[in-house]
Enzyme design. Structure first.
Site, short mmCIF file in Angstrom:
data_model
loop_
_atom_site.label_atom_id
_atom_site.label_comp_id
_atom_site.label_asym_id
_atom_site.label_seq_id
_atom_site.Cartn_x
_atom_site.Cartn_y
_atom_site.Cartn_z
N ASP A 157 9.58 80.50 -10.34
CA ASP A 157 9.21 81.71 -9.61
C ASP A 157 10.03 81.86 -8.34
O ASP A 157 10.69 80.91 -7.89
CB ASP A 157 7.71 81.68 -9.25
CG ASP A 157 7.34 80.46 -8.43
OD1 ASP A 157 7.85 79.35 -8.71
OD2 ASP A 157 6.56 80.58 -7.46
N GLU A 217 5.14 78.01 -7.79
CA GLU A 217 5.37 77.08 -6.68
C GLU A 217 5.27 77.82 -5.35
O GLU A 217 4.82 77.26 -4.35
CB GLU A 217 6.76 76.43 -6.81
CG GLU A 217 7.00 75.28 -5.84
CD GLU A 217 7.58 75.68 -4.50
OE1 GLU A 217 7.55 74.84 -3.57
OE2 GLU A 217 8.04 76.82 -4.34
#
Ligand SMILES: [Zn+2]
Length: 383
Positions: A82, A144
């Site tokens: 991400d 994350e």
């Protein structure tokens, strides 16, 4: 016949072109499945055993565990799929289109940290026809940048397991063996409003909050006397009062008040220990001020992280990079991989100075040294 594996830059181009923003703000949050599918396809082509792990309670989010070889031990090369949100109007080029300019590759996630995956794949390519004694695992995680739900799901599942793990966050190819943890917490105090002319008509939540803040600042002082680590630029644990809201007018007793703060513990401190210490200090204030006090965690928190200086992985990466392992100020998934029992460091291409910024880039001259470094690590742990 399956399509040939794309070259490194084509892979990076496809990963950048697949938006995968993760955010605690619902309207900004996106799925990471396209990135996972690309990696899944490429790693399968190389002969890795792959498993897509959907994250319970987080629709459209998944981790990928791809394993070459079998058996215990081995090496994990880990990255998150991400990115943070971005402001396209502040970029010189489209953040979702890989653009080469001035010997740099521009795009959202080039250094933090989609760029790590094609380099890890490039490094792994050399080993696909060899018999590995211990497995090589490429791990791609979700969320994350927001909740760390991907890393938490791995801890929950107890996988992957290996001897060592490298988290390829941008550290300019310098090994990192320590970072602080992060807690973000809230305190809500409910009192009773009333006419300001007679304090007995209410219970002032703001006065109770004043006492609560006093407790937090005193705790901060005690923690800073107790804990110190000179490896960090800020050598003590910090506590920042971030925002406060309460009351509505000068002539009313303040009925409710809310505070949010963050705490950055050093290695050796635990998140639960801190939450308990804070809870104990706030408890007596309820009776003293006649108010209700609620505490909440704004997110589950990231534990502090430390791998001993003498560990095999720290020693090896110091030797390979020529840099002493250091501490950084940002949080990563490393403590979660450490919790799975792996010797863990943070080490990757690109600079944290370019992360979370317009015109994020990965310098082209980082590519070759990264691939060579990863090859040496794979050879050490897997051959
Ligand atoms: Zn990152």
């Amino acid at each position: 016949m399956p399509a040939p594996l794309p070259d490194t830059l084509t892979m990076l181009h496809r990963l950048i072109a697949a938006p995968s923003i993760s955010s605690a703000t619902r309207s900004l949050d996106q799925s990471n499945l396209t990135v996972i599918e690309h990696l899944h396809e490429w790693l399968e082509q190389l002969g890795f055993q792959t498993e897509v792990m959907h994250i319970p309670g987080h629709a459209g989010k998944a981790n990928l565990i791809a394993t070459l070889g079998t058996g215990p031990g081995g090496l994990v090369l880990a990255g998150h799929t991400d990115t943070v949100p971005c402001d396209p109007e502040l970029w010189r080029s489209d953040p979702f289109f890989l653009t080469e300019r001035d010997n740099r590759l521009y795009g959202l996630g080039t250094c933090d940290m989609k760029g790590f995956f094609p380099l890890a794949i490039e490094a792994a390519r050399q080993f696909v026809d060899q018999k590995l004694k211990q497995p090589l695992i490429i791990l791609a995680t979700a969320d994350e940048e927001s909740s760390m739900s991907g890393a938490r799901a791995l801890v929950e599942a107890g996988r992957p397991l290996a001897r060592a793990a490298v988290v390829g966050e941008p550290t300019s190819l310098k090994p990192i063996r320590m970072h602080k943890g992060i807690l973000m917490e809230g305190i809500r105090i409910q009192g009773r409003s009333g006419h300001s002319s007679d304090p007995s008509l209410g219970a002032n939540a703001m006065e109770a909050m004043h006492a609560a803040i006093g407790q937090l600042l005193q705790l901060r002082q005690e923690l800073q006397q107790q804990y110190r680590n000179e490896q960090f630029a800020v050598s003590v644990p910090t506590l920042n009062l971030g925002c406060i809201h309460g009351g509505d007018s000068a002539n009313r007793i303040c009925g409710s008040c809310e505070l949010q703060y963050d705490l950055r513990p050093l290695p050796g401190m635990t998140l639960d220990g801190l939450r308990n210490a804070i809870g104990e200090r706030l408890r007596p204030l309820s009776d003293r001020f006649g108010v209700q006090i609620e505490t909440e965690s704004l997110f589950p928190g990231i534990p502090p992280f430390e791998t001993p200086a003498q560990s095999e992985l720290v020693r090896l990466s110091e030797k390979l990079t020529g840099h002493r392992a250091e501490a950084v100020a940002f949080g990563t998934e490393a403590p979660f991989l450490d919790a799975l029992g792996m010797d863990t460091i943070v080490l990757g291409p690109g600079s944290i100075n370019q992360a979370h910024q317009p015109d994020e880039f990965l310098a082209l001259d980082q590519i070759k040294p990264t691939v060579e470094l990863l090859r040496s690590l794979i050879a050490h742990y897997c051959l």
